[in-house]
Design a protein around this motif. Structure first.
Motif, PDB file in Angstrom:
ATOM      1  N   VAL A   1       0.853  -1.130  -0.028  1.00  0.00           N
ATOM      2  CA  VAL A   1      -0.071   0.107  -0.031  1.00  0.00           C
ATOM      3  C   VAL A   1       0.773   1.109   0.165  1.00  0.00           C
ATOM      4  N   ALA A   2       0.817   2.141  -0.851  1.00  0.00           N
ATOM      5  CA  ALA A   2       1.361   3.348  -0.917  1.00  0.00           C
ATOM      6  C   ALA A   2       0.922   4.216   0.285  1.00  0.00           C
ATOM      7  N   ASP A   3       1.902   4.509   1.163  1.00  0.00           N
ATOM      8  CA  ASP A   3       1.880   5.409   2.347  1.00  0.00           C
ATOM      9  C   ASP A   3       1.848   6.719   1.823  1.00  0.00           C
ATOM     10  N   GLY A   4       1.675   7.650   2.770  1.00  0.00           N
ATOM     11  CA  GLY A   4       1.386   9.108   2.360  1.00  0.00           C
ATOM     12  C   GLY A   4       0.659   9.894   3.475  1.00  0.00           C
ATOM     13  N   ASN A   5       0.782  11.104   3.311  1.00  0.00           N
ATOM     14  CA  ASN A   5      -0.294  12.053   4.018  1.00  0.00           C
ATOM     15  C   ASN A   5      -1.676  12.069   3.797  1.00  0.00           C
ATOM     16  N   GLU A   6      -2.243  12.503   4.833  1.00  0.00           N
ATOM     17  CA  GLU A   6      -3.766  12.748   4.513  1.00  0.00           C
ATOM     18  C   GLU A   6      -4.444  11.740   3.598  1.00  0.00           C
ATOM     19  N   MET A   7      -4.273  10.404   4.151  1.00  0.00           N
ATOM     20  CA  MET A   7      -4.739   9.027   3.384  1.00  0.00           C
ATOM     21  C   MET A   7      -6.469   9.237   3.465  1.00  0.00           C
ATOM     22  N   THR A   8      -6.975   8.562   2.576  1.00  0.00           N
ATOM     23  CA  THR A   8      -8.538   8.568   2.558  1.00  0.00           C
ATOM     24  C   THR A   8      -8.804   7.306   1.893  1.00  0.00           C
ATOM     25  N   LEU A   9     -10.210   6.980   1.740  1.00  0.00           N
ATOM     26  CA  LEU A   9     -10.726   5.902   1.253  1.00  0.00           C
ATOM     27  C   LEU A   9     -11.861   6.301   0.163  1.00  0.00           C
ATOM     28  N   CYS A  10     -12.105   5.413  -0.758  1.00  0.00           N
ATOM     29  CA  CYS A  10     -13.155   5.465  -1.727  1.00  0.00           C
ATOM     30  C   CYS A  10     -13.518   3.964  -2.235  1.00  0.00           C
ATOM     31  N   VAL A  11     -14.808   3.730  -2.080  1.00  0.00           N
ATOM     32  CA  VAL A  11     -15.293   2.594  -2.779  1.00  0.00           C
ATOM     33  C   VAL A  11     -15.651   2.764  -4.107  1.00  0.00           C
ATOM     34  N   LEU A  12     -14.909   2.051  -5.167  1.00  0.00           N
ATOM     35  CA  LEU A  12     -15.075   2.472  -6.646  1.00  0.00           C
ATOM     36  C   LEU A  12     -16.330   1.826  -7.356  1.00  0.00           C
ATOM     37  N   PRO A  13     -16.562   2.345  -8.107  1.00  0.00           N
ATOM     38  CA  PRO A  13     -18.097   1.633  -8.822  1.00  0.00           C
ATOM     39  C   PRO A  13     -17.954  -0.020  -8.931  1.00  0.00           C
ATOM     40  N   ASP A  14     -16.979  -0.600  -8.985  1.00  0.00           N
ATOM     41  CA  ASP A  14     -16.784  -2.069  -9.374  1.00  0.00           C
ATOM     42  C   ASP A  14     -16.671  -2.646  -7.768  1.00  0.00           C
ATOM     43  N   GLY A  15     -16.637  -1.907  -6.547  1.00  0.00           N
ATOM     44  CA  GLY A  15     -16.582  -2.555  -5.369  1.00  0.00           C
ATOM     45  C   GLY A  15     -15.329  -2.495  -4.813  1.00  0.00           C
ATOM     46  N   VAL A  16     -14.148  -2.335  -5.755  1.00  0.00           N
ATOM     47  CA  VAL A  16     -12.872  -2.303  -4.936  1.00  0.00           C
ATOM     48  C   VAL A  16     -12.522  -1.244  -4.466  1.00  0.00           C
ATOM     49  N   LEU A  17     -11.958  -1.402  -3.367  1.00  0.00           N
ATOM     50  CA  LEU A  17     -11.565  -0.362  -2.251  1.00  0.00           C
ATOM     51  C   LEU A  17     -10.274   0.439  -2.677  1.00  0.00           C
ATOM     52  N   SER A  18     -10.562   1.766  -2.805  1.00  0.00           N
ATOM     53  CA  SER A  18      -9.234   2.739  -3.247  1.00  0.00           C
ATOM     54  C   SER A  18      -8.720   3.319  -1.973  1.00  0.00           C
ATOM     55  N   VAL A  19      -7.503   3.317  -2.082  1.00  0.00           N
ATOM     56  CA  VAL A  19      -6.773   4.036  -0.810  1.00  0.00           C
ATOM     57  C   VAL A  19      -5.686   5.219  -1.383  1.00  0.00           C
ATOM     58  N   ASN A  20      -5.963   6.207  -0.894  1.00  0.00           N
ATOM     59  CA  ASN A  20      -5.511   7.606  -1.524  1.00  0.00           C
ATOM     60  C   ASN A  20      -4.710   8.248  -0.508  1.00  0.00           C
ATOM     61  N   SER A  21      -3.597   8.869  -0.947  1.00  0.00           N
ATOM     62  CA  SER A  21      -2.816   9.860  -0.138  1.00  0.00           C
ATOM     63  C   SER A  21      -1.855  10.530  -0.957  1.00  0.00           C
ATOM     64  N   HIS A  22      -1.456  11.752  -0.383  1.00  0.00           N
ATOM     65  CA  HIS A  22      -0.667  12.685  -0.866  1.00  0.00           C
ATOM     66  C   HIS A  22       0.924  12.100  -1.252  1.00  0.00           C
ATOM     67  N   PRO A  23       1.614  12.419  -2.447  1.00  0.00           N
ATOM     68  CA  PRO A  23       1.115  13.105  -3.348  1.00  0.00           C
ATOM     69  C   PRO A  23       0.567  12.035  -4.586  1.00  0.00           C
ATOM     70  N   ASP A  24      -0.364  12.141  -4.691  1.00  0.00           N
ATOM     71  CA  ASP A  24      -1.190  11.303  -5.849  1.00  0.00           C
ATOM     72  C   ASP A  24      -0.816   9.898  -5.867  1.00  0.00           C
ATOM     73  N   CYS A  25      -0.939   9.189  -4.689  1.00  0.00           N
ATOM     74  CA  CYS A  25      -0.847   7.658  -4.500  1.00  0.00           C
ATOM     75  C   CYS A  25      -2.041   7.149  -4.372  1.00  0.00           C
ATOM     76  N   THR A  26      -2.372   5.942  -5.301  1.00  0.00           N
ATOM     77  CA  THR A  26      -3.682   5.188  -5.194  1.00  0.00           C
ATOM     78  C   THR A  26      -3.263   3.867  -5.128  1.00  0.00           C
ATOM     79  N   THR A  27      -3.897   3.257  -4.126  1.00  0.00           N
ATOM     80  CA  THR A  27      -3.710   1.909  -4.091  1.00  0.00           C
ATOM     81  C   THR A  27      -5.306   1.046  -4.114  1.00  0.00           C
ATOM     82  N   LEU A  28      -5.136   0.156  -4.948  1.00  0.00           N
ATOM     83  CA  LEU A  28      -6.607  -0.487  -5.246  1.00  0.00           C
ATOM     84  C   LEU A  28      -6.581  -2.070  -4.300  1.00  0.00           C
ATOM     85  N   ILE A  29      -7.547  -2.211  -3.619  1.00  0.00           N
ATOM     86  CA  ILE A  29      -7.560  -3.487  -2.602  1.00  0.00           C
ATOM     87  C   ILE A  29      -8.796  -4.219  -2.810  1.00  0.00           C
TER      88      ILE A  29
END
Length: 433
Positions: free
Chosen positions: A101-129
């Protein structure tokens, strides 16, 4: 829904659950909630940090019962609030696994339309789980750019993602040199219409910028997947006028010097709210919840908040949530709701005794089922508040939810026997990502 601590983690690090919290610089341990996301099927995901810091303990201390540590923890809950699985990622201490998982500041979550969990952080790091938290499907990672350091391109995507009602991706991305800083800071709001998968990274079409002219950019700072006017965003190409120019046109930028934007949210498929604030502010300071459409046009702001009486600077509460064509904001002074025209429709003041408990909660998101998800930072519990179709009934719904919170919290205490509001799950299924 409790923010659970796996019993294995508590045992390995011999965490004293009764020990008082302390600020990180002077030692101690803590649990800090970061974000909550909800899937259309009703599952809920919570993201939080568990850490311990003891002055004088070396970074390479091999004994896990003594050493400093930090984990980011993600827990998945069933629609009825039962913890189903927990994942650990981004450990800071030595001697353990390397997280995908790409670590970073201000990490947030989003459930994508296909149900995959997206973990996002600064600067522009996105991990699909995977939805069951069992594995990482893909990682889009970058270190960004810093002054006086060699540039490493990486493979960036976004520092935050939110899904619109139809499944478009509302993204925020960073740029180098924002307000003269020698690092990458959030500056662009954009929309991606294609799917984000392990095999496909869609283009993000920029619809708003914050700083109109970041300093000292070069060709290295162009992001090919972030587009405006058919060209990569960067150098002098980004939406203009920028939000800072719109909200203080022709001024010397005194109010918005050293300022920032927060995670945008979607009121609809084509109307978005962008929180912005003066970074060096206090109660009464400059802030705005700007409205932007998907044609790169500013349509005003959410109206009706008094800069002093309703200030989000108290407690640093700048989150906005959206759902059902409405926008929601909770701070120490009240719960605010706006319609699609940006007009204030409801203000439940915490001066009212019935709503005073809201001061203890942080608003994270509005679920697809139109429930506000609030987190109690000290008691480490998530509360769901149903939003009625008729907003005239919101006050009654909030009162009922707060009453249910007290009742269900008592039941959870009997079931879990927490120590100082720490919810340790015996035999928890734990994935290391």
């Amino acid at each position: 829904m409790p923010l659970v601590l796996p019993d294995s983690l508590v045992d390995i690090h011999r965490i004293d659950l009764a020990a008082p919290y302390s600020v990180r610089t002077s030692g101690g341990w803590g649990v800090e909630p970061l974000d909550v996301a909800a899937a259309p099927r009703g599952d809920v995901y919570a993201l939080y940090i568990l850490y311990r810091y003891t002055p004088g303990v070396e970074d390479d201390e091999p004994d896990p019962a003594v050493g400093n540590f930090r984990y980011r923890i993600i827990t998945r809950y069933s629609p009825d609030g039962v913890p189903l699985a927990t994942a650990l990622c981004c450990p800071s201490h030595t001697g353990h696994w390397t997280s995908a998982v790409a670590d970073g500041n201000e990490m947030t979550l989003c459930v994508l339309p296909d149900g995959v969990l997206s973990v996002n952080s600064h600067p522009d790091c996105t991990t699909l789980i995977a939805p069951d938290l069992s594995a990482v499907a893909a990682t889009y990672r970058t270190e960004g750019r810093r002054a006086f350091e060699e540039f490493v391109p990486g493979d960036p995507f976004a520092c935050s993602i939110s899904a619109t009602p139809s499944g478009r991706l509302l993204c925020m991305t960073t740029e180098y040199g924002v307000q003269g800083y020698g690092s990458s800071l959030a500056n662009i709001v954009g929309v991606a219409d294609g799917p984000l998968t392990a095999d496909h990274k869609p283009s993000i079409r920029a619809v708003a910028s914050f700083d109109p002219e970041p300093d000292r950019q070069t060709e290295d700072d162009l992001r090919p997947h972030v587009r405006f006017g058919g060209r990569a965003v960067g150098l002098r190409n980004r939406p203009r006028p920028a939000l800072r120019e719109i909200f203080e046109p022709g001024a010397a930028r005194s109010k918005w010097a050293l300022s920032e934007i927060y995670r945008p949210v979607a009121m609809s498929d084509d109307l978005f709210v962008v929180p912005m604030r003066a970074r060096r502010g206090s109660r009464g300071g400059a802030f705005a919840f700007a409205l932007v459409n998907d044609e790169a046009e500013s349509t005003g702001r959410l109206q009706g908040m008094d800069p002093w009486k309703d200030s989000p600077f108290t407690g640093e509460c700048f989150n906005v949530a959206a759902g059902g064509g409405r926008a929601f904001h909770l701070n120490r002074y009240g719960l605010f709701v706006w319609n699609a025209d940006g007009e204030l429709a409801v203000n439940l003041s915490t001066d009212d005794k019935a709503f005073q408990p809201l001061k203890n909660f942080t608003l994270t998101t509005c679920s697809p089922a139109n429930e506000l998800l609030l987190v109690h930072a000290r008691q480490h519990l998530i509360l769901r508040v149903p939003v009625p179709e008729d907003l005239a009934g919101l006050g009654t719904s909030v009162e009922a939810a707060l009453a249910a919170y007290r009742k269900e919290r008592t039941a959870l205490k009997k079931q879990w026997a927490p120590i100082e509001w720490h919810w340790v799950q015996d035999g928890a299924q734990v994935h290391r990502l």
